[in-house]
Design a protein around this motif. Structure first.
Motif, PDB file in Angstrom:
ATOM      1  N   GLY A   1      11.771  20.740 -34.788  1.00 27.93           N
ATOM      2  CA  GLY A   1      11.159  22.068 -34.767  1.00 27.93           C
ATOM      3  C   GLY A   1      11.823  23.055 -33.834  1.00 27.93           C
ATOM      4  O   GLY A   1      11.151  23.936 -33.299  1.00 27.93           O
ATOM      5  N   LEU A   2      13.129  22.943 -33.641  1.00 25.80           N
ATOM      6  CA  LEU A   2      13.890  23.871 -32.784  1.00 25.80           C
ATOM      7  C   LEU A   2      13.336  23.866 -31.361  1.00 25.80           C
ATOM      8  O   LEU A   2      13.253  24.907 -30.694  1.00 25.80           O
ATOM      9  N   LEU A   3      13.001  22.683 -30.860  1.00 30.77           N
ATOM     10  CA  LEU A   3      12.262  22.603 -29.603  1.00 30.77           C
ATOM     11  C   LEU A   3      13.145  22.753 -28.375  1.00 30.77           C
ATOM     12  O   LEU A   3      12.763  23.410 -27.397  1.00 30.77           O
ATOM     13  N   GLY A   4      14.333  22.124 -28.374  1.00 30.07           N
ATOM     14  CA  GLY A   4      15.201  22.252 -27.207  1.00 30.07           C
ATOM     15  C   GLY A   4      15.648  23.682 -27.000  1.00 30.07           C
ATOM     16  O   GLY A   4      15.696  24.180 -25.863  1.00 30.07           O
ATOM     17  N   SER A   5      15.978  24.365 -28.077  1.00 28.61           N
ATOM     18  CA  SER A   5      16.390  25.769 -27.948  1.00 28.61           C
ATOM     19  C   SER A   5      15.224  26.648 -27.528  1.00 28.61           C
ATOM     20  O   SER A   5      15.397  27.597 -26.754  1.00 28.61           O
ATOM     21  N   GLN A   6      14.027  26.341 -28.010  1.00 28.27           N
ATOM     22  CA  GLN A   6      12.863  27.118 -27.598  1.00 28.27           C
ATOM     23  C   GLN A   6      12.591  26.941 -26.104  1.00 28.27           C
ATOM     24  O   GLN A   6      12.289  27.909 -25.391  1.00 28.27           O
ATOM     25  N   TYR A   7      12.732  25.705 -25.626  1.00 31.97           N
ATOM     26  CA  TYR A   7      12.542  25.453 -24.198  1.00 31.97           C
ATOM     27  C   TYR A   7      13.588  26.210 -23.381  1.00 31.97           C
ATOM     28  O   TYR A   7      13.261  26.822 -22.355  1.00 31.97           O
TER      29      TYR A   7
END
Length: 537
Positions: A369-375
Motif C-alpha cells: 500500500g505504498l507504505l514506506g514512501s508514505q512514511y
C-alpha cells in the motif's frame, strides 16, 4: 495525457534546457544495469518481502552501493530509516458475510481482510448502493446526493466511470473510503465492474484472500488508517452481489451494463437485504527500513531544495506451495532499483555536481500500500524540502521502447522537463494506454503528490512491439514466480531507461526554479493550494 509541442520560440527561451545540456553526460551501460538486477532478483533474497531476511539483505546491498559511491547516509547518520509496522492477520474463527440471511465464507464469493483496530467484530447494518462511491461535485461526481448513509453500509462499484481522465479517476477512486466515512458509513462492499474483472480476474483476487495487511505506526503508537470510521470492507463476486441486489429498483446486470458505457454513472438507491459481518484479527509488530542517501548539491543557495529519486525495494516473498516458490520480482522492482543505482552513479561521478542535493530512497512496503514512501513523506529525513520526485517502478524492459507514458507530468512544470529529456533521446510521449489500471495512484510518487510535491513516474510505452510484450508480462508474469531474470530482458533498454530518468532528474536539480504546479490543476489545487503556481503552456 496531453503534451503540447514546443514552438521554436519557446525552446529558445528554455534556459533550464541549456543548463542541463552543459553538464557532461555520463555513460549508461547494459552490463551495469544487469548486474544490479541479477543480485536483487536472486533466490538468495527470497523475494524481498517486507520485514523478512531477504529484504534486509537487499537493503544492505543498496546501502553498500550508496557507500561505494561516496554518498552520505540520510537518516541521522544511518543509511536506514526504520519504519515501524503493524501486521494484521485474520484469526482462527472464519470470516463471513451474511446477506439477507445467506452466508458467504471468505475466499469464495467474498474476500475479507483483517481489521487494523478491532480484534473481534460482529456487525450488522442496512446497505445503500452509491454508484461508484465518488463525492467530488466540482469534478462532476456526486454519488451520495440525496442518500442517507449515516450508520449504514455502502455498496459501490470498483474503479471510476469510463471516460474519466485516468489520473483524476485514479485519485478519486483511492479516496473512496474517506468519502464514505465523511458521509457516516461504517462499512464498504465493493463490486468489481466487468472491465475490472477482465483486467484482474476473481480467481487471481482469491489468491490474496489470506494475505495479511500492513500499516505503519505513528510515534504515538497509533496505526495509520486513512478512514478509521470504516470498520469493515469486503469485495463481492457476482453471486454475492446478486444476493445483495435482490429486489433492488435496478438489477445488478443493468448497473454493470451502464458502468461499461463511457460516462456511465449508475445512480444510488437503498438495497433491501441487510448484512451481517463477522471476523477476528491478530496483530503483530515488525520493522523494515527505507534505505536513504544524499548527494550534496553544488549551489549553497539551493541546499535546502532536494530532488528525490525513489524506487521500491520490496516484493512478495515466498509462496506457500509450488516447485518454484520464490517471487523474485526481477521486473517489479529490481529493475527500478537498478535504474536508481545506475543514475546515482552517474550523478555521483559527474565532473559537475548537480546544483540541488539529490535524495535517493529505496523504500519498503510498496506492495502493501505504498507504505514506506508514505512514511518517508510524512517523516522527512532531510532538513530542507523535497521539491520534485522522480519515481522508478517496474519499467517493462522486454523491448527497445520508443515511447514512454509520463504519469504526473502534465500537472506541473515537470512536463516541460520530461518533454526535453524525451526529445534528446528521440523517445515519444504517449497517452496512458491502460487508464482502467489507475496507475497514477498505485506507485510511490503518489504519496509525495499527496504532500503537495510535483512528481513524475515513467512507464515504458506500447510502440515498437511494446503493447504485446507489456500486456503479456502483466497477464503472465506480474506478481508471479516467473518474474525473474530468466525473462528475455533487453538490458540495453534498461540502460536507456536509466538515461532518460537521469536527464529528467538532472534538469530538475540544475534548473534555476524548482518545479511548480500549474494554475487551476486539480492536484496542485487540492494538495498544494497555497503554493506559487505556474501558467500552463
Amino acid at each position: 495525457m496531453h503534451f503540447k509541442i514546443l514552438t521554436a520560440a519557446t525552446a529558445l527561451s528554455l534556459s533550464a534546457a541549456a543548463l542541463a545540456q552543459q553538464a557532461a553526460e555520463p555513460t549508461f551501460t547494459a552490463d551495469a544495469f544487469r548486474a544490479h538486477v541479477a543480485f536483487l532478483a536472486d533466490d538468495l533474497l527470497e523475494g524481498r518481502n517486507t520485514g523478512e531476511r531477504g529484504y534486509d539483505l537487499a537493503a544492505r546491498y543498496v546501502a553498500t552501493r550508496f557507500e561505494a559511491l561516496g554518498l552520505m547516509p540520510a537518516a541521522e547518520g544511518s543509511w536506514y530509516q526504520q519504519v515501524p509496522f503493524q501486521e494484521s492477520r485474520l484469526g482462527e474463527a472464519p470470516a463471513t458475510l451474511t446477506i439477507g440471511g445467506k452466508s458467504f465464507a471468505n475466499g469464495e464469493n467474498v474476500l475479507i481482510g483483517p481489521s487494523t483496530h478491532e480484534p473481534r467484530q460482529e456487525l450488522s447494518g442496512e446497505v445503500v448502493f452509491v454508484g461508484f462511491g465518488l463525492d467530488a461535485p466540482e469534478s462532476g461526481f456526486d454519488d451520495y446526493a440525496g442518500l442517507d448513509i449515516k450508520g449504514k453500509v455502502v455498496a459501490m462499484l470498483s474503479g471510476f466511470p469510463k471516460g474519466t481522465p485516468s489520473e483524476l479517476g485514479a485519485h478519486l477512486a483511492s479516496e473512496k473510503a474517506r468519502m464514505a466515512e465523511e458521509h457516516g458509513a461504517i462499512g464498504i462492499l465493493s463490486i468489481p465492474t466487468r472491465s475490472s474483472l477482465k483486467t484482474f480476474s476473481w480467481e487471481r483476487r482469491q489468491k490474496y484472500a489470506d494475505e495479511p495487511s500492513l500499516t505503519w505506526v505513528a510515534k504515538d503508537g497509533t496505526p495509520y488508517d486513512s478512514a478509521p470510521g470504516i470498520r469493515f470492507s469486503a469485495s463481492l463476486n457476482t453471486p454475492a452481489a446478486e444476493a445483495l441486489f435482490a429486489g433492488a429498483p435496478k438489477s445488478l446486470s443493468a448497473v454493470l451494463d451502464l458502468a461499461e458505457k463511457k460516462g456511465g454513472k449508475p445512480k444510488g438507491f437503498t438495497l433491501k437485504p441487510s448484512v451481517e459481518f463477522e471476523r477476528s484479527s491478530v496483530k503483530t509488530a515488525l520493522t523494515s527500513p527505507n534505505v536513504v542517501a544524499v548527494l550534496p548539491g553544488s549551489d549553497p543557495a539551493l541546499a535546502d531544495e532536494y530532488v528525490l529519486l525513489m524506487a521500491h525495494l520490496d516484493h512478495d516473498g515466498v509462496k506457500d506451495e509450488g516447485e518454484d516458490r520464490i517471487m523474485n520480482g526481477a521486473m517489479d522492482n529490481a529493475s527500478g532499483i537498478a535504474t536508481m543505482l545506475v543514475v546515482a552513479r552517474a550523478m555521483a561521478t559527474s565532473p559537475e555536481r548537480p546544483k540541488r542535493p539529490i535524495l535517493f530512497a529505496a523504500v519498503t512496503a510498496e506492495e502493501d500500500g505504498l507504505l514506506g514512501s508514505q512514511y518517508l513523506a510524512k517523516n522527512p529525513v532531510v532538513d530542507g524540502k523535497v521539491v520534485g520526485v522522480v519515481n522508478l517502478d517496474m519499467p517493462v524492459l522486454l523491448y527497445d521502447f520508443t515511447d514512454v507514458i509520463a504519469f504526473g507530468a502534465e500537472h506541473s512544470t515537470l512536463g516541460l522537463i520530461v518533454e526535453r529529456a524525451a526529445a534528446r533521446m528521440n523517445v515519444a510521449l504517449a497517452e496512458d494506454p491502460m487508464p482502467e489500471q489507475g496507475l497514477f495512484t498505485r506507485s510511490d510518487h503518489y504519496r509525495f503528490v499527496q504532500e503537495g510535491v510535483p512528481s513524475v513516474f515513467l512507464m515504458t510505452g506500447f510502440s515498437n512491439g511494446g503493447k504485446e510484450k507489456f500486456t503479456h508480462f502483466l497477464s503472465t508474469n506480474y506478481h508471479t514466480v516467473s518474474d525473474e531474470i530468466a525473462l528475455p530482458f533487453d538490458w540495453q533498454a534498461g540502460a536507456k531507461f536509466a538515461r532518460i530518468n537521469y536527464l529528467i532528474a538532472r534538469e530538475i536539480a540544475d534548473a534555476p526554479e524548482a518545479p511548480r504546479w500549474y494554475a487551476n490543476d486539480f492536484f496542485g489545487d487540492t494538495f498544494a493550494p497555497k503554493a506559487s503556481k505556474a501558467t500552463a503552456p
